[in-house]
Design a protein around this motif. Structure first.
Motif, PDB file in Angstrom:
ATOM      1  N   LEU A   1       0.866  -1.180   0.000  1.00  0.00           N
ATOM      2  CA  LEU A   1       0.000   0.000   0.000  1.00  0.00           C
ATOM      3  C   LEU A   1       0.904   1.232   0.000  1.00  0.00           C
ATOM      4  N   THR A   2       1.006   1.896  -1.129  1.00  0.00           N
ATOM      5  CA  THR A   2       1.842   3.099  -1.175  1.00  0.00           C
ATOM      6  C   THR A   2       1.022   4.269  -1.684  1.00  0.00           C
ATOM      7  N   MET A   3       1.681   5.420  -1.694  1.00  0.00           N
ATOM      8  CA  MET A   3       1.049   6.671  -2.113  1.00  0.00           C
ATOM      9  C   MET A   3       0.511   6.551  -3.540  1.00  0.00           C
ATOM     10  N   THR A   4       1.202   5.819  -4.414  1.00  0.00           N
ATOM     11  CA  THR A   4       0.813   5.781  -5.822  1.00  0.00           C
ATOM     12  C   THR A   4       0.180   4.446  -6.221  1.00  0.00           C
ATOM     13  N   SER A   5      -0.024   3.512  -5.263  1.00  0.00           N
ATOM     14  CA  SER A   5      -0.528   2.201  -5.665  1.00  0.00           C
ATOM     15  C   SER A   5      -1.993   2.268  -6.088  1.00  0.00           C
ATOM     16  N   SER A   6      -2.780   3.156  -5.497  1.00  0.00           N
ATOM     17  CA  SER A   6      -4.198   3.297  -5.842  1.00  0.00           C
ATOM     18  C   SER A   6      -4.721   4.554  -5.162  1.00  0.00           C
ATOM     19  N   PRO A   7      -5.892   5.081  -5.580  1.00  0.00           N
ATOM     20  CA  PRO A   7      -6.481   6.212  -4.846  1.00  0.00           C
ATOM     21  C   PRO A   7      -6.674   5.882  -3.362  1.00  0.00           C
ATOM     22  N   TYR A   8      -6.937   4.596  -3.080  1.00  0.00           N
ATOM     23  CA  TYR A   8      -7.092   4.166  -1.690  1.00  0.00           C
ATOM     24  C   TYR A   8      -5.826   4.483  -0.889  1.00  0.00           C
ATOM     25  N   GLY A   9      -4.681   4.068  -1.444  1.00  0.00           N
ATOM     26  CA  GLY A   9      -3.416   4.347  -0.769  1.00  0.00           C
ATOM     27  C   GLY A   9      -3.128   5.834  -0.707  1.00  0.00           C
ATOM     28  N   SER A  10      -3.419   6.557  -1.803  1.00  0.00           N
ATOM     29  CA  SER A  10      -3.148   7.996  -1.812  1.00  0.00           C
ATOM     30  C   SER A  10      -3.910   8.696  -0.698  1.00  0.00           C
ATOM     31  N   PHE A  11      -5.207   8.375  -0.606  1.00  0.00           N
ATOM     32  CA  PHE A  11      -6.012   9.033   0.435  1.00  0.00           C
ATOM     33  C   PHE A  11      -5.570   8.616   1.825  1.00  0.00           C
TER      34      PHE A  11
ATOM     35  N   THR B   1      -8.326  29.091 -12.204  1.00  0.00           N
ATOM     36  CA  THR B   1      -9.039  28.072 -11.452  1.00  0.00           C
ATOM     37  C   THR B   1      -8.291  26.747 -11.438  1.00  0.00           C
ATOM     38  N   ALA B   2      -7.285  26.583 -12.315  1.00  0.00           N
ATOM     39  CA  ALA B   2      -6.378  25.435 -12.299  1.00  0.00           C
ATOM     40  C   ALA B   2      -7.106  24.097 -12.327  1.00  0.00           C
ATOM     41  N   TYR B   3      -8.071  23.959 -13.238  1.00  0.00           N
ATOM     42  CA  TYR B   3      -8.808  22.702 -13.287  1.00  0.00           C
ATOM     43  C   TYR B   3      -7.899  21.561 -13.740  1.00  0.00           C
ATOM     44  N   PRO B   4      -7.907  20.419 -13.027  1.00  0.00           N
ATOM     45  CA  PRO B   4      -7.261  19.233 -13.537  1.00  0.00           C
ATOM     46  C   PRO B   4      -8.173  18.577 -14.577  1.00  0.00           C
ATOM     47  N   PRO B   5      -7.684  17.708 -15.446  1.00  0.00           N
ATOM     48  CA  PRO B   5      -6.322  17.201 -15.505  1.00  0.00           C
ATOM     49  C   PRO B   5      -5.327  18.156 -16.176  1.00  0.00           C
ATOM     50  N   LEU B   6      -5.826  19.277 -16.759  1.00  0.00           N
ATOM     51  CA  LEU B   6      -4.902  20.199 -17.413  1.00  0.00           C
ATOM     52  C   LEU B   6      -3.801  20.658 -16.464  1.00  0.00           C
ATOM     53  N   SER B   7      -4.173  20.979 -15.210  1.00  0.00           N
ATOM     54  CA  SER B   7      -3.179  21.510 -14.286  1.00  0.00           C
ATOM     55  C   SER B   7      -2.361  20.411 -13.636  1.00  0.00           C
ATOM     56  N   ALA B   8      -2.876  19.167 -13.636  1.00  0.00           N
ATOM     57  CA  ALA B   8      -2.210  18.125 -12.849  1.00  0.00           C
ATOM     58  C   ALA B   8      -1.125  17.412 -13.636  1.00  0.00           C
ATOM     59  N   ASN B   9      -1.195  17.445 -14.970  1.00  0.00           N
ATOM     60  CA  ASN B   9      -0.250  16.664 -15.749  1.00  0.00           C
ATOM     61  C   ASN B   9       0.533  17.571 -16.679  1.00  0.00           C
ATOM     62  N   ALA B  10       1.846  17.458 -16.628  1.00  0.00           N
ATOM     63  CA  ALA B  10       2.685  18.320 -17.455  1.00  0.00           C
ATOM     64  C   ALA B  10       2.496  18.025 -18.935  1.00  0.00           C
TER      65      ALA B  10
ATOM     66  N   LEU C   1       3.737  16.094  -8.534  1.00  0.00           N
ATOM     67  CA  LEU C   1       5.118  15.760  -8.174  1.00  0.00           C
ATOM     68  C   LEU C   1       5.305  14.293  -7.826  1.00  0.00           C
ATOM     69  N   VAL C   2       4.366  13.690  -7.071  1.00  0.00           N
ATOM     70  CA  VAL C   2       4.555  12.325  -6.588  1.00  0.00           C
ATOM     71  C   VAL C   2       3.958  11.312  -7.559  1.00  0.00           C
ATOM     72  N   GLY C   3       2.939  11.726  -8.316  1.00  0.00           N
ATOM     73  CA  GLY C   3       2.326  10.795  -9.247  1.00  0.00           C
ATOM     74  C   GLY C   3       1.102  10.102  -8.681  1.00  0.00           C
ATOM     75  N   THR C   4       0.468  10.704  -7.671  1.00  0.00           N
ATOM     76  CA  THR C   4      -0.813  10.174  -7.192  1.00  0.00           C
ATOM     77  C   THR C   4      -1.880  10.478  -8.244  1.00  0.00           C
ATOM     78  N   ALA C   5      -3.090   9.977  -8.032  1.00  0.00           N
ATOM     79  CA  ALA C   5      -4.131  10.131  -9.053  1.00  0.00           C
ATOM     80  C   ALA C   5      -5.421  10.643  -8.436  1.00  0.00           C
ATOM     81  N   PHE C   6      -5.325  11.666  -7.572  1.00  0.00           N
ATOM     82  CA  PHE C   6      -6.538  12.172  -6.926  1.00  0.00           C
ATOM     83  C   PHE C   6      -7.517  12.711  -7.966  1.00  0.00           C
ATOM     84  N   PHE C   7      -6.976  13.382  -8.996  1.00  0.00           N
ATOM     85  CA  PHE C   7      -7.860  14.052  -9.959  1.00  0.00           C
ATOM     86  C   PHE C   7      -7.775  13.423 -11.338  1.00  0.00           C
ATOM     87  N   ASN C   8      -7.140  12.259 -11.447  1.00  0.00           N
ATOM     88  CA  ASN C   8      -6.970  11.642 -12.758  1.00  0.00           C
ATOM     89  C   ASN C   8      -8.017  10.544 -12.968  1.00  0.00           C
TER      90      ASN C   8
END
Lengths: 197, 571
Positions: free
Chosen positions: A127-137, B156-165, B245-252
């Motif tokens: 479970l890491t920051m990038t493994s899934s939205p679950y991990g991220s949250f 307003t920095a709407y993603p995904p435009l703002s989230a991905n380079a 920066l980290v590559g999470t996918a909150f808004f993707n």
């Protein structure tokens, strides 16, 4: 900081009825913090409600029981802080207040360390920051809380040193306590939403 | 405590001597904890940023009027540069002009003076607040010059435009943009804590809650709104930064995230933010109108209760920015109702200002002209907002120039007219010199008339269906007609006239500082506490901390010789 300012700068008056400046400022800041956590939790609920399966099937389950124990540790730290506060205002109980406050700090530190220990296990299971939205949250919300806990414990250590030297003012003590009560009070809510429900 | 007493006495005994402190330039003007100096620093930084933001608007308006031609002082505008210019124009004007000038500069200057105390309750946090703010401005300016250029995903920095380079094409610019905004929030959190605490805890003896001048109340309520609303945006900004920066996918959406989530978090802040900057401007106008109408403010308590109601309502209108973003239609109806509801308290405030004018002996000094212009122009902004708040009409007009013209009719009165109203009113107190009335009025008319000439054409263009994010209208045959293009050129020329007219203001300030007549303590014969001390107020503000006996708007009281009654006079 409060006393240093009082010595060097002209002070404004405040009436006797109002809250001390430091405490009022801290309460306003806590209002913002509560909104930050409310936003994180609501974002988490939105993501969860739109996911097909939650938690995702290939992700590890969270240690619910161990964290329940840790929750009790954190809550009891809050209780000890409150008891230290009561002893602080009773004459000739300074030593007892110091002891109670030290216990509160140690319990709080144990909470943070135990959380870190759990995290090592979770990362090990994938479970890491990038493994899934679950991990991220999970890391965003619980990590955000842990950062607050570390800052609050640092403040309490500073307050403890001042208390030992008998130079801690009530206003400073309340200001530091208020932040710790935020950390303690917001945790059961986070635990309920992230671990239990 | 003894220390404090001697310090205060020292500060008071040297009031008349300007050279009493052996302070260097640096400790007096750069690292000072004095609220007046910090207010001035915020003001000058805000004005400098306004010049940058104004220059940006000149460049992209030139591109719209004369597409693909080289713009004087800039060169040819590429589409990426156009996006960066529009984005940063919006960001600067809201976060680095409206906020620092209206809340931080006027809040710092006015709250301690009007509450009758010697400084903010946390002077060092106050200084830190400005330093962090300055840093944020520097970071933003640096972001224009990094490889890839400044962020271009709209303010307003709407993603995904703002989230991905790979979409925004500004890998460094967008990160620095978020960083700058985050630093700016930290600065205003510290500032806001100071404003609220000072107004609550450090008022003069005898000043009850309802003796506080309106502008102080407004800045305090605006600070509370900011404190509550900024939390969700901080949370959203952290998530966006992690996405970048980290590559999470909150808004993707491809990896289980939700781009609409950002819009909710952003607008939960973004809509109250409108009221955060509106309320101080309303407060400034609320001070000026009674002073120049020589009349008691009509319905002081009613105005306050109205503002409380506005503040609460402002938290439940945010989704009217997202009517066509794919939110639930049932929610759209709900937010249409709340949005139309919030026009009621704002209209009520405008009526209170008009009622204050009714039957007064009005003198049209420059500050009064600005204040009246505020009410008139803001009314147009408010009325056009009703079209956009109603979801049926909004589906047609969303993202057109109608929206652009609407929010400029709200933000221009707030940020620019509010600023000029405040600065012309308090300039004598701030510097001790009067501004030249004639040139002040010339500047007023040369700003207000071109302003309307810029934005009325944009209403027409928006009704004609001109989308707001088009870089070159010649690419769209139905928008490239000569009639439309002439309107665009007319708006651009008006903008240039308005920008050039601002030179008059700066020349007027410099000449008035050199040759202006001395203001004296109370040039406008106003009641509030800042007019009872020297102009400019010395260190510590008051010789003796004042005592308050009545409310701030006792003008033309029957049976008194003078038509004003300062708050600190017993009889």
């Amino acid at each position: 900081m409060g006393t240093a300012e009082a010595k060097t700068l002209p002070r404004s008056r405040s009436s006797d009825k109002s809250l001390p400046n430091g405490l009022l400022g801290m309460l306003i800041f806590i209002l913002t913090e509560i909104m930050v956590f409310a936003a994180l939790i609501s974002a988490y609920l939105v993501a969860r409600s739109s996911a097909e399966e939650w938690p995702p099937i290939d992700q590890p389950r969270l240690p619910v029981v161990a964290t329940a124990f840790n929750t009790i540790i954190l809550l009891s730290s809050g209780v000890f802080t409150y008891m230290a506060n009561r002893a602080f205002f009773i004459p000739k109980q300074e030593a007892k207040a110091c002891q109670l406050f030290l216990i509160a700090i140690l319990l709080g530190s144990f909470f943070v360390l135990f959380q870190g220990y759990e995290w090592i296990g979770l990362i090990h299971y994938g479970l890491t920051m990038t493994s899934s939205p679950y991990g991220s949250f999970f890391y965003l919300i619980i990590g955000g809380h842990a950062l607050h806990a570390i800052v609050a414990i640092s403040i309490m250590v500073l307050a403890y040193r001042k208390m030992k030297q008998a130079v801690l003012t009530p206003s400073e003590f309340w200001t530091g306590q208020a932040f710790w009560y935020l950390v303690v009070g917001v945790w059961p809510i986070l635990y309920y939403f992230v671990y239990l429900s | 405590m003894a220390d404090t007493a001697t310090k205060t006495e020292e500060a008071h005994s040297d009031h008349h001597d300007d050279h009493h402190h052996d302070q260097s330039f640096w400790s007096k003007y750069v690292f000072s904890t004095d609220h007046k100096v910090i207010g001035m620093q915020y003001m000058l930084t805000g004005v400098a940023m306004a010049l940058i933001g104004g220059f940006m608007s000149y460049v992209f308006r030139m591109q719209l009027a004369f597409p693909d031609e080289s713009v004087p002082f800039f060169g040819r505008v590429s589409s990426l540069e156009y996006n960066a210019l529009v984005t940063n124009h919006g960001t600067i004007m809201i976060f680095w002009v409206a906020m620092p000038i209206l809340i931080a500069a006027f809040g710092n200057f006015l709250i301690p003076l009007m509450c009758g105390c010697d400084d903010m309750v946390f002077p060092r946090i106050n200084r830190l607040s400005y330093q962090v703010f300055l840093l944020s401005a520097v970071v933003l300016v640096i972001s224009f010059f990094v490889p890839g250029g400044g962020f271009g995903g709209a303010w307003t920095a709407y993603p995904p435009l703002s989230a991905n380079a790979e979409y925004s094409l500004t890998p460094m610019g967008s990160t620095l943009w978020i960083l700058a905004v985050a630093l700016e929030f930290v600065a205003f959190l510290m500032g806001g804590i100071n404003f609220i605490t000072t107004a609550m805890n450090a008022r003069a003896k005898g000043m009850r809650m309802f003796d506080i001048p309106l502008v102080v109340w407004m800045i305090v309520i605006a600070s509370i709104l900011f404190m509550i609303s900024v939390g969700p945006l901080i949370a959203g900004a952290i998530m966006l930064l992690l996405d970048q920066l980290v590559g999470t996918a909150f808004f993707n959406p491809f990896r289980g995230g939700d781009p609409i989530l950002w819009q909710h978090l952003f607008w939960f802040f973004g809509h109250p933010e409108v009221y955060v900057v509106l309320l101080p401007a309303l407060g400034i106008v609320g001070e000026i109108i009674p002073t120049f109408a020589r009349k008691k403010f009509f319905g002081y308590k009613l105005a306050l209760y109205t503002v409380f109601a506005t503040g609460i309502l402002s938290f439940v209108v945010w989704a009217h920015h997202q009517f066509i973003a794919g939110v639930d239609p049932r929610m759209v109806h709900l937010f249409t109702v709340t949005t139309l509801l919030i026009s009621i308290p704002i209209a009520e405030l405008c009526f209170l200002y008009i009622a204050t004018l009714y039957g007064g002996s009005i003198s049209f000094k420059t500050p009064m002209l600005w204040a009246l212009a505020f009410v008139v122009e803001f009314l147009i902004g408010g009325v056009t907002g009703i079209h956009l708040g109603a979801s049926g009409a909004d589906i047609y007009m969303h993202d057109t120039y109608f929206v652009v013209a609407h929010f400029h009719y709200t933000f221009f009165p707030i940020a620019i007219i509010g600023f000029y109203a405040g600065i012309t009113f308090w300039f004598p107190k701030w510097t001790g010199c009067m501004l030249n009335e004639f040139w002040g009025k010339v500047h007023f008319w040369l700003t207000i008339i071109p302003f309307n000439c810029i934005f009325i054409p944009l209403f027409i263009l928006g009704m004609g269906g001109q989308h707001r994010r088009i870089y070159n209208h010649q690419h769209f045959s139905e928008l490239a007609t000569p009639e439309y293009q002439n309107l665009r050129i007319f708006a651009t020329v008006s903008l240039i006239v308005m920008l050039l007219a601002q030179v008059i203001f700066f020349v007027n300030i410099i000449l008035s500082l050199r040759k202006g007549k001395k203001a004296g303590k109370n040039p406008w014969k106003a009641n509030t506490l800042e007019w009872t001390t020297e102009s400019p107020p010395g260190h510590g503000n008051f010789k003796e901390l004042p005592e308050v006996y009545r409310g701030p708007y006792e003008y033309s009281v029957p049976g008194r010789k003078e038509d004003y009654w300062p708050q600190d006079q017993k009889e």
